[in-house]
Enzyme design. Structure first.
Site, PDB file in Angstrom:
ATOM      1  N   HIS A  22       0.825  -1.445   0.078  1.00 34.09           N
ATOM      2  CA  HIS A  22       0.208  -0.090  -0.188  1.00 34.09           C
ATOM      3  C   HIS A  22       1.228   1.417   0.314  1.00 34.09           C
ATOM      4  O   HIS A  22       1.767   1.272   1.313  1.00 34.09           O
ATOM      5  CB  HIS A  22      -0.944   0.139   1.037  1.00 34.09           C
ATOM      6  CG  HIS A  22      -1.968   1.628   1.205  1.00 34.09           C
ATOM      7  ND1 HIS A  22      -1.794   1.835   2.364  1.00 34.09           N
ATOM      8  CD2 HIS A  22      -2.805   1.639   0.365  1.00 34.09           C
ATOM      9  CE1 HIS A  22      -2.739   2.823   2.156  1.00 34.09           C
ATOM     10  NE2 HIS A  22      -3.474   3.355   1.136  1.00 34.09           N
ATOM     11  N   GLY A 123       5.962  12.503 -20.685  1.00 30.24           N
ATOM     12  CA  GLY A 123       5.483  11.178 -20.484  1.00 30.24           C
ATOM     13  C   GLY A 123       5.481  10.560 -19.294  1.00 30.24           C
ATOM     14  O   GLY A 123       5.659   9.874 -19.474  1.00 30.24           O
TER      15      GLY A 123
END
Length: 133
Positions: A22, A123
């Site tokens: 997480h 990008g």
């Protein structure tokens, strides 16, 4: 061969995504990004664009709480088509823009950097893994 797995998700990439916990981050880097200088774990997927990879990863990785996605800001703050594509592929408009050096700083401790064949500048994205329910 696995059924239902996006074809861009290779075995090594899936293993790394599975190992992430997480809030761990994965960097989706363009071909210009200094991936091997910054990262301790780097995968190269030269035939893939960053938006396509983002869409594939999002089929198996939930987003963390905001800001779950960071994009590299252009010097003038203009939002480029590749950045719009990255946000759309992530499935969120809640993205944080970091200047180039701030992005590098945020990318360095990422669990994984995946360098793509994306040749469009700016990008790059950082995606934080949420809790799988």
């Amino acid at each position: 061969m696995l059924s239902g797995i996006h074809p861009l998700l290779t075995g090594p990439l899936l293993a790394h995504l599975d190992a992430m916990g997480h809030s761990d981050a994965v960097v989706l880097a363009d071909a210009h990004f200094p991936a091997h200088r910054l990262g301790s774990r780097v995968l190269d997927l030269p035939g893939v664009t960053t938006p396509d990879l983002m869409a594939a990863i999002r089929t198996v990785v939930p987003l963390d709480d905001a800001p779950a996605v960071d994009l590299m800001a252009t010097p003038d703050g203009e939002r480029l088509p590749v950045q719009e594509e990255l946000a759309a592929a992530a499935g969120t408009t809640d993205v944080r823009f970091l200047d180039r050096f701030g992005f590098y700083e945020a990318a360095a401790p990422a669990y994984l950097i995946v360098r793509t064949g994306e040749t469009r500048v700016y990008g790059n994205a950082i995606l934080r893994k949420g809790v799988v329910t």
